[in-house]
Design a protein around this motif. Structure first.
Motif, PDB file in Angstrom:
ATOM      1  N   SER A   1      93.745  49.200  97.719  1.00 23.99           N
ATOM      2  CA  SER A   1      92.930  47.995  97.532  1.00 23.99           C
ATOM      3  C   SER A   1      92.396  47.931  96.111  1.00 23.99           C
ATOM      4  N   TYR A   2      92.003  49.079  95.596  1.00 25.48           N
ATOM      5  CA  TYR A   2      91.563  49.128  94.197  1.00 25.48           C
ATOM      6  C   TYR A   2      92.730  48.848  93.266  1.00 25.48           C
ATOM      7  N   ARG A   3      93.872  49.453  93.565  1.00 28.76           N
ATOM      8  CA  ARG A   3      95.058  49.320  92.715  1.00 28.76           C
ATOM      9  C   ARG A   3      95.458  47.852  92.545  1.00 28.76           C
ATOM     10  N   TYR A   4      95.267  47.065  93.576  1.00 28.40           N
ATOM     11  CA  TYR A   4      95.688  45.670  93.539  1.00 28.40           C
ATOM     12  C   TYR A   4      94.571  44.731  93.083  1.00 28.40           C
ATOM     13  N   LEU A   5      93.472  45.289  92.646  1.00 32.56           N
ATOM     14  CA  LEU A   5      92.442  44.438  92.045  1.00 32.56           C
ATOM     15  C   LEU A   5      92.928  43.914  90.692  1.00 32.56           C
TER      16      LEU A   5
ATOM     17  N   TRP B   1      94.733  46.759 115.085  1.00 34.64           N
ATOM     18  CA  TRP B   1      95.286  45.445 114.757  1.00 34.64           C
ATOM     19  C   TRP B   1      94.197  44.369 114.769  1.00 34.64           C
ATOM     20  N   LYS B   2      93.272  44.463 115.692  1.00 37.55           N
ATOM     21  CA  LYS B   2      92.183  43.475 115.752  1.00 37.55           C
ATOM     22  C   LYS B   2      91.340  43.507 114.481  1.00 37.55           C
ATOM     23  N   VAL B   3      91.011  44.734 114.022  1.00 40.57           N
ATOM     24  CA  VAL B   3      90.210  44.862 112.800  1.00 40.57           C
ATOM     25  C   VAL B   3      90.980  44.312 111.606  1.00 40.57           C
ATOM     26  N   PHE B   4      92.238  44.732 111.493  1.00 37.76           N
ATOM     27  CA  PHE B   4      93.071  44.300 110.365  1.00 37.76           C
ATOM     28  C   PHE B   4      93.246  42.783 110.365  1.00 37.76           C
ATOM     29  N   GLU B   5      93.623  42.229 111.499  1.00 36.30           N
ATOM     30  CA  GLU B   5      93.891  40.791 111.585  1.00 36.30           C
ATOM     31  C   GLU B   5      92.635  39.984 111.290  1.00 36.30           C
ATOM     32  N   ASN B   6      91.498  40.492 111.741  1.00 35.93           N
ATOM     33  CA  ASN B   6      90.233  39.789 111.525  1.00 35.93           C
ATOM     34  C   ASN B   6      89.937  39.610 110.044  1.00 35.93           C
ATOM     35  N   HIS B   7      90.363  40.587 109.224  1.00 38.92           N
ATOM     36  CA  HIS B   7      90.096  40.515 107.790  1.00 38.92           C
ATOM     37  C   HIS B   7      91.269  39.960 106.995  1.00 38.92           C
ATOM     38  N   ALA B   8      92.473  40.046 107.519  1.00 42.76           N
ATOM     39  CA  ALA B   8      93.640  39.577 106.781  1.00 42.76           C
ATOM     40  C   ALA B   8      93.886  38.087 106.954  1.00 42.76           C
TER      41      ALA B   8
ATOM     42  N   THR C   1      89.388  47.073 104.287  1.00 45.35           N
ATOM     43  CA  THR C   1      89.633  46.821 102.867  1.00 45.35           C
ATOM     44  C   THR C   1      91.070  46.387 102.600  1.00 45.35           C
ATOM     45  N   ILE C   2      92.042  46.985 103.309  1.00 43.59           N
ATOM     46  CA  ILE C   2      93.436  46.576 103.087  1.00 43.59           C
ATOM     47  C   ILE C   2      93.659  45.177 103.649  1.00 43.59           C
ATOM     48  N   GLY C   3      92.946  44.849 104.732  1.00 38.73           N
ATOM     49  CA  GLY C   3      93.028  43.496 105.274  1.00 38.73           C
ATOM     50  C   GLY C   3      92.477  42.469 104.304  1.00 38.73           C
ATOM     51  N   CYS C   4      91.347  42.803 103.678  1.00 48.06           N
ATOM     52  CA  CYS C   4      90.757  41.900 102.680  1.00 48.06           C
ATOM     53  C   CYS C   4      91.701  41.717 101.497  1.00 48.06           C
ATOM     54  N   LEU C   5      92.382  42.801 101.104  1.00 48.69           N
ATOM     55  CA  LEU C   5      93.349  42.691 100.013  1.00 48.69           C
ATOM     56  C   LEU C   5      94.475  41.729 100.380  1.00 48.69           C
ATOM     57  N   LEU C   6      95.032  41.895 101.572  1.00 49.45           N
ATOM     58  CA  LEU C   6      96.188  41.092 101.970  1.00 49.45           C
ATOM     59  C   LEU C   6      95.811  39.643 102.258  1.00 49.45           C
ATOM     60  N   ARG C   7      94.541  39.396 102.486  1.00 46.71           N
ATOM     61  CA  ARG C   7      94.116  38.009 102.665  1.00 46.71           C
ATOM     62  C   ARG C   7      94.365  37.197 101.395  1.00 46.71           C
ATOM     63  N   THR C   8      94.430  37.911 100.249  1.00 46.63           N
ATOM     64  CA  THR C   8      94.658  37.217  98.975  1.00 46.63           C
ATOM     65  C   THR C   8      96.141  37.094  98.654  1.00 46.63           C
TER      66      THR C   8
END
Length: 1146
Positions: free
Chosen positions: A418-422, A340-347, A379-386
């Motif tokens: 993450s690629y799919r949602y680019l 969760w820490k990794v995900f939240e940090n990027h999301a 990568t999924i966190g970076c995707l959801l940040r958008t």
């Protein structure tokens, strides 16, 4: 299941270019004037839109339905054919426009002539091919019912939703790995003896767990520094395992220099000598090899390290670790709280402290699906940040990509999602990177140009420069963690799993030589790459010319290899790859002539002939490449001129001519290239700007600007320069031609966000009015964010205030050269960020004192300081608080300098510290070249951390003294010191200089003996010019000393070397500037692997017996008699050197 709301299929991005062309009024007019069937255009447009509507559904279903996958492949082929067809029309349209513009006729007649011309054969060809493409697309579209394909809810390309920028690119913190890190560090630093030396520990875990990141944090931990390893090295092994390559890479990582040995035994010997008796830490990252015999061959020389040596391995397979007889540390998935820490940090979006309750609830369910993999979470966190809405998050949670079939298990679902949602335009840019091998380091600007050449960059109506669009695309992929900084300057890399993903999504049309399965390139290949190291010369693999629709031909260079060669006809190649868009022959060293057939490559948009240094001219047919956007000719050393009609390349946006050293002028009509955005020609003989320079309205990158002698023209061109929004690097030459200081204001330098600026007056210009020169320089004030500044041959007596009033607060590099009339230096110590300062040729400077520093804490960040050719400089007084970080000092050709008060260190009759002394320990490099004639004894004790000492042309120097052991000195260089006699050491050099690896004593005729007690054990390279010293080498080298390289200079001998003269450990010999040398003894060189012969004009021939088989590298430079015998296959000595792998004869 909720409907997928994605940003568009990969296929949609390729269709976008077709849609833009079909919507172009020029295309429609072209069909009308040529009396072509307009319905064909309309039908093609409708059919492509129909296919596009199905593309998104097909892209997802292809993973579960092989029939859909085959359909999608056929569609891609048909779409690519349609693209090529539209490219043909676009080329013909541009060609007619260019020809119409070049006709000396009235505009009305030009247009009439252009539109009413009949081109029957071309018309028939276009109509026939268009009908063929339409038939294919109609057939494929009719299959949608049988395949169950539905029209997608395509939401556009996503270009309107810009990804927030993030500073979190390089991970400075790793979550959940503290315990792993402590265990590994304790193992590495423990004193436990291991009979199987060296000890090996493997970090084992699946891809994406963060093995490499963990190893990096361990490698750089302070506890490892304190463990006092003699040698530390990091080697990325990857999946391309070859015993010689891996062993040589380890050797290069340890020595930090290139090794050309092609013989495994020779490399083994060198590596053994480097490691013998020394405690080392070696990281072998990303090992895949499962063959024990190959690992044993690599391990053998590693076993000679000292007790306590360690090897840390990262690998995905326990079998790899087992075959290496390694201990194993299994890296597990992260725990739920750590995930969760990794995900939240990027999301989290910038500025947000936490997710709201609804997003947190969905987010935790998504985190569960990432199965503890840091890379997937990132990568999924970076995707959801958008994504801001709860529905978007739920759509990703409920996607059935999480349930991909097992045969696709090598692709982590989170990464594929993450690629799919680019957005579709980012999908194709990412997929194109499949051309790069794993761990390949690429530069952003170069990759953007590759995308541009493939029409990947979208800028409707060309509102924004394509380079700017490409940079935005790149930064979007970077912020989504598809790219990451490599840690090496401006370079970037892709994680191995993302490289796999890129290859996975474009396996049908990308092919990497020696990396992709199968010996032959598929006929459907559109993009092809190879590495120099894998293909040093093409042997005519026929499958290359079978791929007739090839669009990219890309050689890639790394590991210091810069040349390769064709063995197939380039003309034949050109005749087969008619649809090529990006053609790079970079480094094709034996290409002497570019064939005329290059003009037939109508689709070509990028041509790189850089480092093709045998090319003398380009064929005129190159001017028929009307679609060309990028032309690179850097380092074409023999290129003398460019084609006169280069201006016909009306789409050209980038022209690079750097270091074409024989190029004297640019083509007269170059200013007609109004779309040019990048023009580079530094290192050429060009000395004038194009006449109508002001026509370059779109120029953004310019390497060099020459101020014209004609004042009226120079004013006009400076005004043109002022109107440009330049960035990057710029050199303004011939500043003396600015007669009116107000003209300098026209250049508007203050508003140009340059990184580097050079201002150069001609060295021989006659000093006119020093006040005027100062005003000119004042009016050339650069942008406040400038980082590098050089000023050459300025004849004012003072510098303008902007140089030292903090106007350039970001300046890190400053070079002031030959400002002969300046009477005192400005207070440069005020420049708080300055790291490098070089001052040369200030003939008016007699003393340097308080005025140089400007404040109590001056030169706070300065690391490197050089003074050169200061003819009248006598005194230098240094303030107590100056230069707190200085690491490198070079004082060269300052003949009147009596006392160098650097940190209260005074150079006089001997080196001593006077007054209120300051610790000189930070200084690591000291070079004194000329001057300081009163220096007779140099005391090393005052520089305890000195690593490199060079004393050159110190005419009164007699001795170098040292009272206690110096543990840091690695290089000692004494040259052209005629009075130098000896070293004053209380003990042997072995004890006094345990770290010394290089010793250079040349042109010191009074030195005939080495100090008693022998030479240091770690000495690797010695340069000598005295035969007595050479003759005493063997008796002064300890048996455990592993001298590898010997350079002999300025000997008067006619025959050299004698059989018993050279140490047996020697592998490399360089003989330089031995003007009387005529012959060489075979037995004296029979144990060498490398031989360099330079500037020996009397050397007549090689030994009668030839050269030994052990020699794998031979360089002959400046030996005219010998060169004639070795130059080509007809030379008398060719048979003696034909077996040598690396051969350079100049």
């Amino acid at each position: 299941m909720a409907a997928e709301l994605v940003c568009g299929a990969l296929l949609s991005a390729f269709l976008q270019v077709a849609f833009e062309r079909l919507a172009s009024p020029q295309f429609l007019d072209f069909f009308r004037r040529r009396k072509l069937d307009e319905k064909l255009l309309a039908n093609l447009n409708v059919m492509l839109h129909s296919i596009n509507a199905l593309a998104d559904d097909a892209e997802l279903k292809q993973f579960t339905d092989p029939h859909v996958k085959a359909w999608l492949f056929a569609v891609k082929e048909a779409v690519f054919d349609a693209e090529d067809l539209l490219g043909e029309i676009d080329y013909e349209l541009t060609r007619c426009q260019v020809q119409a513009q070049s006709q000396p006729q009235t505009f009305t007649y030009k247009v009439s002539n252009f539109f009413n011309s009949t081109f029957t054969s071309f018309n028939k060809k276009i109509e026939s091919e268009m009908k063929e493409v339409l038939e294919k697309l109609e057939y494929l579209a009719k299959q949608k019912g049988a395949l169950g394909l539905k029209k997608g809810t395509y939401s556009g390309d996503g270009s309107g939703s810009k990804v927030p920028s993030s500073s979190l690119v390089v991970e400075s913190v790793i979550y959940g790995r503290d315990a792993d890190k402590d265990i590994i560090i304790n193992w590495l630093t423990s004193e436990t003896a291991n009979p199987n030396q060296p000890s090996i520990l493997s970090i084992v875990g699946m891809g994406g767990l963060g093995k490499t990141t963990l190893a990096q944090h361990v490698y750089n931990d302070p506890k490892i520094v304190d463990a006092k390893f003699d040698i530390k090295a990091w080697v990325c092994v990857s999946d391309h395992f070859h015993v010689l390559t891996v062993t040589r890479t380890i050797l290069e990582a340890i020595t930090n220099k290139k090794d050309d040995s092609g013989n495994l035994e020779m490399v083994h010997k060198k590596l053994k000598e480097k490691l013998s008796g020394r405690k080392f830490l070696l990281i072998l990252d990303d090992v895949w090899n499962e063959r024990p015999a190959e690992w044993e061959a690599v391990r053998t020389p590693l076993s000679y390290g000292a007790l306590g040596s360690r090897i840390l391995v990262t690998t995905r397979g326990e079998k790899v670790a087992s075959n290496m007889r390694s201990e194993v540390h299994l890296l597990k998935q992260l725990r739920e709280d750590e995930c969760w820490k990794v995900f939240e940090n990027h999301a989290l979006k910038d500025g947000d402290l936490e997710l709201n309750d609804d997003l947190m609830k969905v987010g935790r369910r998504i985190v569960e699906k990432c199965k503890g993999l840091p890379l997937a979470l990132k990568t999924i966190g970076c995707l959801l940040r958008t994504k801001s809405s709860i529905s978007d998050w739920k759509n990703i949670l409920e996607s059935y990509i999480w349930e991909l079939p097992k045969e696709h298990s090598e692709i982590i679902p989170a990464l594929f999602l993450s690629y799919r949602y680019l957005p579709s335009h980012l999908k194709r840019c990412f997929a194109y990177c499949a051309l790069f091998p794993k761990d390949y380091q690429f530069v952003k600007e170069e990759l953007v140009l590759m995308w541009m050449a493939q029409n990947f960059l979208q800028s409707p109506q060309q509102i924004r420069p394509l380079e700017e669009v490409g940079e935005e695309y790149f930064n979007n992929l970077l912020s989504r963690s598809f790219f990451q900084h490599s840690g090496a300057g401006r370079c970037f890399v892709m994680h191995d799993l993302l490289n796999d993903l890129a290859k996975y999504v474009c396996e049908d049309f990308c092919f990497r030589l020696k990396f992709d399965k199968g010996g032959c390139m598929p006929k459907t290949t559109r993009h092809f790459s190879f590495e120099f190291r894998d293909v040093r010369s093409f042997d005519g693999f026929g499958s290359l010319t079978d791929a007739k629709r090839l669009r990219s031909f890309l050689p890639l260079s790394r590991n210091w290899i810069f040349q390769w060669n064709f063995k197939i006809s380039i003309h034949d190649l050109f005749s087969k790859i008619k649809f090529i868009r990006m053609l790079s022959l970079y480094g094709c060293s034996f290409l002497r002539k570019v064939p005329d057939s290059i003009g037939d490559l109508r689709h070509l948009q990028s041509l790189d002939l850089s480092l093709c240094d045998a090319i003398q001219k380009l064929p005129d047919s190159i001017c028929f490449l009307y679609n060309l956007l990028i032309l690179k000719l850097n380092h074409c050393l023999k290129l003398k001129k460019l084609p006169l009609n280069l201006h016909k390349l009306t789409k050209l946006g980038c022209l690079e001519l750097n270091y074409c050293s024989k190029l004297e002028e640019l083509p007269l009509n170059l200013d007609k290239l109004t779309k040019l955005r990048c023009l580079k020609f530094k290192g050429t003989r060009v000395s004038k700007m194009p006449m109508h320079f002001g026509e370059f309205k779109n120029l953004q990158v310019l390497s060099t600007f020459f101020v014209d002698r004609n004042s009226e023209l120079s004013t006009k061109q400076l005004r043109g320069l002022g109107g440009l929004n330049l960035h990057g690097k710029l050199s303004i030459n011939d500043v003396q031609n600015i007669f009116n200081p107000l003209d300098a204001l026209e250049a508007n330098m203050k508003d140009k966000p340059l990184v580097e600026l050079k201002l150069k007056w001609k060295s021989d210009h006659i000093r006119d009015d020093p006040r005027k020169e100062q005003e000119v320089l004042q009016n050339l004030q650069p942008h406040k964010h400038l980082e590098h500044l050089s000023i050459w041959n300025y004849n004012g007596t003072e510098f303008p205030s902007w140089l030292f009033d903090n106007s350039l607060s970001n300046l890190v590099f400053l070079k002031l050269v030959d400002c002969k009339y300046c009477l005192c230096l400005p207070p440069l110590g005020i420049l708080s960020c300055l790291k490098t300062l070089e001052i040369r040729g200030f003939d008016g400077i007699v003393s340097i004192g308080a005025e140089f520093y400007g404040s109590n804490s001056s030169f706070a960040c300065l690391e490197s300081l050089k003074f050169y050719n200061m003819k009248e400089w006598e005194e230098w007084e240094c303030k107590t608080t100056s230069f707190p970080r200085l690491e490198w000092l070079h004082v060269d050709k300052c003949p009147k300098l009596k006392g160098t008060h650097l940190k209260k260190v005074v150079v006089s009759d001997e080196l001593r510290i006077s007054g209120n002394s300051i610790d000189t320990s930070p200084l690591e490099t000291l070079h004194i070249h000329g001057g300081c004639d009163s220096l007779t004894i140099f005391g090393l004790d005052f520089f305890p951390k000195l690593r490199s000492l060079k004393l050159i042309n110190c005419h009164d120097l007699r001795r170098i003294s040292q009272e206690s052991a110096h543990n840091h000195l690695k290089q000692l260089y004494v040259d052209d010191c005629p009075e130098f006699k000896s070293f004053m050491f209380p003990k042997s050099m072995q004890i006094m200089f345990p770290s010394l690896t290089l010793l250079h004593i040349t042109k010191c005729p009074e030195v005939e003996l080495f100090p008693d007690g022998g030479l240091p054990l770690n000495i690797k390279h010695i340069s000598l010019s005295c035969l007595k010293l050479v003759g005493s080498l063997r008796e002064n080298l300890d048996p455990n000393t592993c001298l590898e390289r010997l350079s002999i200079e300025h000997l008067d001998e006619e025959c050299f070397p004698d059989e018993v003269l050279l140490p047996r450990s020697l592998t490399s010999l360089q003989i330089n500037s031995c003007r009387n040398l005529k012959k060489m003894h075979y037995r004296g060189i029979c144990h060498l692997s490398s031989l360099i012969l330079s500037n020996c004009p009397s050397l007549e021939c090689l030994p009668t017996e030839g050269l030994p088989n052990s020699i794998s590298s031979l360089t002959i430079l400046g030996c005219p008699l010998l060169m004639e015998r070795c130059q080509n296959r007809n030379g008398e000595d060719w048979g003696k050197i034909a077996h040598i792998q690396k051969l350079d004869v100049w």
